[in-house]
Every structure is written in C-alpha cells, then in structure tokens.
Scaffold this active site. Structure first.
Site, PDB file in Angstrom:
ATOM      1  N   PHE A   1       0.856  -1.192   0.000  1.00 59.53           N
ATOM      2  CA  PHE A   1       0.000   0.000   0.000  1.00 59.53           C
ATOM      3  C   PHE A   1       0.890   1.238   0.000  1.00 59.53           C
ATOM      4  O   PHE A   1       1.842   1.324   0.782  1.00 59.53           O
ATOM      5  CB  PHE A   1      -0.888  -0.019   1.249  1.00 59.53           C
ATOM      6  CG  PHE A   1      -1.973   1.014   1.235  1.00 59.53           C
ATOM      7  CD1 PHE A   1      -3.119   0.836   0.478  1.00 59.53           C
ATOM      8  CD2 PHE A   1      -1.850   2.167   1.981  1.00 59.53           C
ATOM      9  CE1 PHE A   1      -4.124   1.785   0.470  1.00 59.53           C
ATOM     10  CE2 PHE A   1      -2.852   3.131   1.981  1.00 59.53           C
ATOM     11  CZ  PHE A   1      -3.991   2.937   1.222  1.00 59.53           C
TER      12      PHE A   1
ATOM     13  N   ASP B   1       1.939  -4.856   8.533  1.00 59.10           N
ATOM     14  CA  ASP B   1       0.774  -3.985   8.458  1.00 59.10           C
ATOM     15  C   ASP B   1      -0.443  -4.904   8.373  1.00 59.10           C
ATOM     16  O   ASP B   1      -0.568  -5.700   7.438  1.00 59.10           O
ATOM     17  CB  ASP B   1       0.878  -3.079   7.223  1.00 59.10           C
ATOM     18  CG  ASP B   1      -0.257  -2.059   7.151  1.00 59.10           C
ATOM     19  OD1 ASP B   1      -1.360  -2.362   7.656  1.00 59.10           O
ATOM     20  OD2 ASP B   1      -0.041  -0.980   6.579  1.00 59.10           O
TER      21      ASP B   1
ATOM     22  N   TYR C   1     -10.751   1.456  10.976  1.00 60.04           N
ATOM     23  CA  TYR C   1     -11.991   1.753  10.245  1.00 60.04           C
ATOM     24  C   TYR C   1     -12.355   0.716   9.193  1.00 60.04           C
ATOM     25  O   TYR C   1     -13.331   0.874   8.488  1.00 60.04           O
ATOM     26  CB  TYR C   1     -11.944   3.153   9.625  1.00 60.04           C
ATOM     27  CG  TYR C   1     -10.723   3.451   8.767  1.00 60.04           C
ATOM     28  CD1 TYR C   1     -10.636   2.991   7.456  1.00 60.04           C
ATOM     29  CD2 TYR C   1      -9.668   4.211   9.265  1.00 60.04           C
ATOM     30  CE1 TYR C   1      -9.540   3.276   6.673  1.00 60.04           C
ATOM     31  CE2 TYR C   1      -8.558   4.500   8.491  1.00 60.04           C
ATOM     32  CZ  TYR C   1      -8.497   4.030   7.201  1.00 60.04           C
ATOM     33  OH  TYR C   1      -7.394   4.307   6.436  1.00 60.04           O
ATOM     34  N   LYS C   2     -11.569  -0.345   9.076  1.00 59.80           N
ATOM     35  CA  LYS C   2     -11.888  -1.381   8.083  1.00 59.80           C
ATOM     36  C   LYS C   2     -12.732  -2.462   8.775  1.00 59.80           C
ATOM     37  O   LYS C   2     -13.867  -2.209   9.128  1.00 59.80           O
ATOM     38  CB  LYS C   2     -10.596  -1.887   7.445  1.00 59.80           C
ATOM     39  CG  LYS C   2      -9.964  -0.779   6.576  1.00 59.80           C
ATOM     40  CD  LYS C   2      -8.594  -1.090   6.052  1.00 59.80           C
ATOM     41  CE  LYS C   2      -8.096   0.089   5.201  1.00 59.80           C
ATOM     42  NZ  LYS C   2      -6.659   0.059   4.950  1.00 59.80           N
TER      43      LYS C   2
ATOM     44  N   ARG D   1     -12.535  -4.317  -6.874  1.00 57.87           N
ATOM     45  CA  ARG D   1     -12.257  -5.015  -5.613  1.00 57.87           C
ATOM     46  C   ARG D   1     -13.555  -5.171  -4.822  1.00 57.87           C
ATOM     47  O   ARG D   1     -14.300  -4.213  -4.649  1.00 57.87           O
ATOM     48  CB  ARG D   1     -11.247  -4.183  -4.825  1.00 57.87           C
ATOM     49  CG  ARG D   1     -10.756  -4.844  -3.570  1.00 57.87           C
ATOM     50  CD  ARG D   1      -9.681  -4.003  -2.902  1.00 57.87           C
ATOM     51  NE  ARG D   1     -10.240  -2.814  -2.267  1.00 57.87           N
ATOM     52  CZ  ARG D   1      -9.616  -2.100  -1.321  1.00 57.87           C
ATOM     53  NH1 ARG D   1      -8.403  -2.447  -0.939  1.00 57.87           N
ATOM     54  NH2 ARG D   1     -10.173  -1.047  -0.795  1.00 57.87           N
TER      55      ARG D   1
END
Ligand SMILES: *Cc1c(COP(=O)(O)O)cnc(C)c1O
Length: 410
Positions: A124, A195, A220-221, A369
């Site tokens: 990322f 991560d 927040y995921k 995705r």
C-alpha cells in the site's frame, strides 16, 4: 449454483444474527467493508452519550470520572485480543501512517549497522511513502528496497534492518504466511514489521505465536470504528525497554502530570503513545471492536473463505467472456477476505455497480475489488450482486461518460 443454495447457507449461518447489530441502507449490497466498515447500531447512541453526558455535563472531570484517560489502553487491550497479541503490547491512537513512522524509526534505531528497509513493490503506497520520507529525514544512507513477493526471501541480505510487509495485499488479497516470513526475517538478523490493515478482524491472527517485532493496523476497516478511526500499533514485549520512538509526546511520558521539562519514557507499550486521543473517535471504535470480539473468529474466517470462493465462482459462471480476470489467489488459505478482478473498464463498471447499489471499489490501474465482511453480508446477496454485475455488462450501461469520469476517492 442457484439462489436457493445460497438462501440455505444464510438459514444455517451462525453469524446471521450479527447483521442486526449494523445499520445498512435499503437496496445496498455493501462489498466494501474492507475499506470502510459499516456503522454499528450502537455507535450513534454511545457517541451521543459521550457528547451529551461525559463532555456536556462532565466536562473536564470526565478524564477521571468517565475514565477517558484509561479509554485508549482499554481499547488497545481489546484489539490485542483480536490480533492474538500478548496483553500490554498494543497501543491505540494516531493513524496507521503515523504509527508506521513511529515503529519504522524505532526499528532502524535498533539496527544501527544496517540501512535497508525491504518491502513489496505492490505494498500500500502510504507504507512506502512513510519509509521513503523517514529515510530522507534520517539522511544516513537509509534506503527503501522494493521487491516482488517471490523475491522477499532473497532480499533478506545482511544490510537489511527491517522487513516491512502488509499481511493481506490491498489490491489482490494475497496473504503472506506470517510465521514463516517472520522467521526468515529474524534468521537474517532483520526486524519484522507487519501492516495488518486488511487482516485485523478478517482472518485469524496469532501475533504472540508468529512473534514479529512490530505491527500496525487500521480501526476503520474490519473493526468498524468509523471513518478515520484511531489506528493501533504492536511492539513485542522484549523490545519495550530499548525501543526509542521518534515522537516523544507527553502522554508517552512516565509521569505526564508531573509536567517535567525533560522526557522520560513511560514503561511498556505506553512509551509509544504520543498525545491526547480523540475520545469521540475512541468511543466509536470501541463499539466496533466489541462486536468483533463477540464473533468467534473460526466462524468469521470459515464464512469469509466460503464467501470469497462463492463470489469468484459466481462471476466465472455468470459473467464468462466478459473480460474479468481473477487476480486473487484461488486457494482460500492464501487470501484475505476479498476478491479482485482486473478489467480494462474497471473504473466505469464499478461506478455503474455503485449506481445500482452494489458497492465495491476500484483500485488503479484496472482492479475491481470486492470485500466480504461476514458479520453483515449474507450469501444470497452475493447472488444478487453478481446478477447485477451481469446486467450492467450485458446492457452496456457502464459505458457512459458519467461513469468514466474519475472522482477524487475511488
Ligand atoms: C488502509 C490502509 C492504510 C491506511 O492508512 P491511514 O494512515 O489510515 O490512511 C495503511 N496501510 C494499508 C496496507 C492499508 O490498507
């Protein structure tokens, strides 16, 4: 496969009752909880209570009376359980990007003779940008070396200080073997930083068992903490006494309310804390984490694997010869909770799907995705989503100017 097969899976799903703990709008099939988790029903009332009672009435007294000062450590303790880390090794606060900076800097200081950070080219971007910025700041010849996934082991040369990887790749969903990769890094004398943005709350994690040095993750995921929720960091206990963090704020001081002019690190993980946490955001995050802790992870993971498998199979069956190429590993044991396809018109197709209520996302340059959050997504919805995808393709409705125009957030 027919829709009734999937309805039968919903009827037998032990996680089905969790859906009622979330609010999802009518007419939406939400396949993007890997990017922003859905809103728990309990979040609004809890945050409203913190605002009206604890802030409005309690005012500054609430740091003690409502336990605000202990709140981030309490949430950290809960997140440690989610990721299988030992108690006292997790701190919550700041963003994932800032936590990466803190831990990478601490890692580099622990390996003074080594100057290389190894990561994956497809990691990322924020992870790579943070490493690049830190190397430039240190100006001591540090270097970020990017490799492909199959070259990670070969890259573990004696000049490598830290191996920084994302456990589940944000684009493809490919998942690393955390214990094996961590072991390889350690055998090469390097430190390991994971991560966990796309793993936490989605796949079983055993940080205590895999024993990496450092980890960061996102609130927040799959933790459903709300947009911009506080992130977390993990530091193995053996490093607590020697870790030196680059941001030495007052809440990481051994005695913040002594207001001493010189910094003295707090013992344990508390030394990684910087400043005042956002209490409203922390309250929202705690509601999300509490739900995740109620759900047995083996059930969540079994349903996730089933959902990704079914979704990929349905797209292959219902949308053959339409240009979709699966880029997620076909073996469920080596992927996270998402399915991604490349398509030359991926952006416009995703916009057309979103207009029809099927929300996934687009990742440049050409990826559609779809994320699967077993706590609030059912099986029959997967059928409906793929039917809508087929419609969008057969009707050509994606092929309009409106859907081709890129928005700021994709
Ligand atoms: C989502 C995500 C982040 C987010 O970083 P922020 O600082 O919260 O913006 C970082 N790393 C990875 C791998 C992610 O997927």
């Amino acid at each position: 496969m027919i829709r009734a097969d999937l309805e039968a899976l919903d009827a037998a799903d032990p996680l089905a009752p969790f859906r009622d703990l979330f609010t999802l709008p009518e007419g939406v099939i939400y396949l993007d909880g890997n990017s922003l988790g859905a809103l728990p029903r309990g979040t609004g009332p809890r945050v409203a209570e913190v605002i009206a009672q604890e802030w409005g009435n309690g005012l500054i007294r609430s740091w003690n009376d409502a336990g605000w000062i202990e709140m981030s450590a309490r949430v950290a303790h809960k997140i440690a359980r989610v990721i299988g880390a030992s108690p006292g090794t997790v701190a919550v606060g700041d963003s994932t990007s800032v936590n990466l900076f803190k831990l990478l800097a601490a890692a580099l200081k622990m390996r003074p003779g080594r100057h290389v950070i190894v990561s994956e080219r497809t990691n990322f971007p924020t992870d790579l940008y943070v490493a690049e910025g830190l190397a430039a700041l240190l100006a001591q010849g540090h270097e970020l070396r990017l490799v492909d996934a199959d070259a990670i082991h070969a890259a573990l040369q004696p000049d490598v200080a830290v191996l920084m990887l994302t456990h589940v790749n944000y684009r493809t969903g490919a998942m690393h073997d955390m214990p094996a990769v961590t072991r390889a890094a350690h055998e090469a004398g390097a430190l390991m930083l994971w991560d966990l943005a796309h793993s936490t709350g989605a796949v079983p994690l055993d940080l205590a068992g895999a024993d990496p040095d450092f980890a960061v993750g996102c609130g927040y995921k799959y933790l459903n903490g709300g947009p911009g929720a506080p992130a977390f960091l993990h530091v193995a206990e053996r490093l607590h006494a020697t870790a030196r963090y680059p941001i030495t704020g007052w809440l990481g001081h051994a005695d913040p309310f002594a207001f001493e002019p010189a910094y003295r690190a707090a013992p344990g993980i508390a030394g990684a804390v910087v400043g005042t946490p956002s209490i409203l955001a922390m309250a929202a995050l705690e509601v999300g984490v509490d739900i995740v802790l109620q759900a047995p992870m083996p059930d969540v993971y079994a349903k996730s694997q089933r959902q990704t498998e079914i979704f990929a199979a349905l797209v292959a069956e219902q949308c053959p010869d339409m240009g979709f190429a699966l880029v997620t590993p076909p073996d469920a044991a080596t992927r996270g909770s998402q399915v991604s396809f490349t398509h030359q018109n991926a952006y416009a197709i995703m916009q057309a799907l979103i207009a029809r209520g099927v929300i996934g996302d687009f990742r440049a340059p050409d990826i559609l995705r779809f994320g699967f959050t077993p706590l609030y997504i059912g099986f029959a919805e997967l059928w409906d989503a793929v039917r809508i995808l087929r419609d969008v393709m057969q009707s050509g409705e994606w092929n309009t100017e409106r859907f081709r125009t890129r928005q700021k957030v994709t």
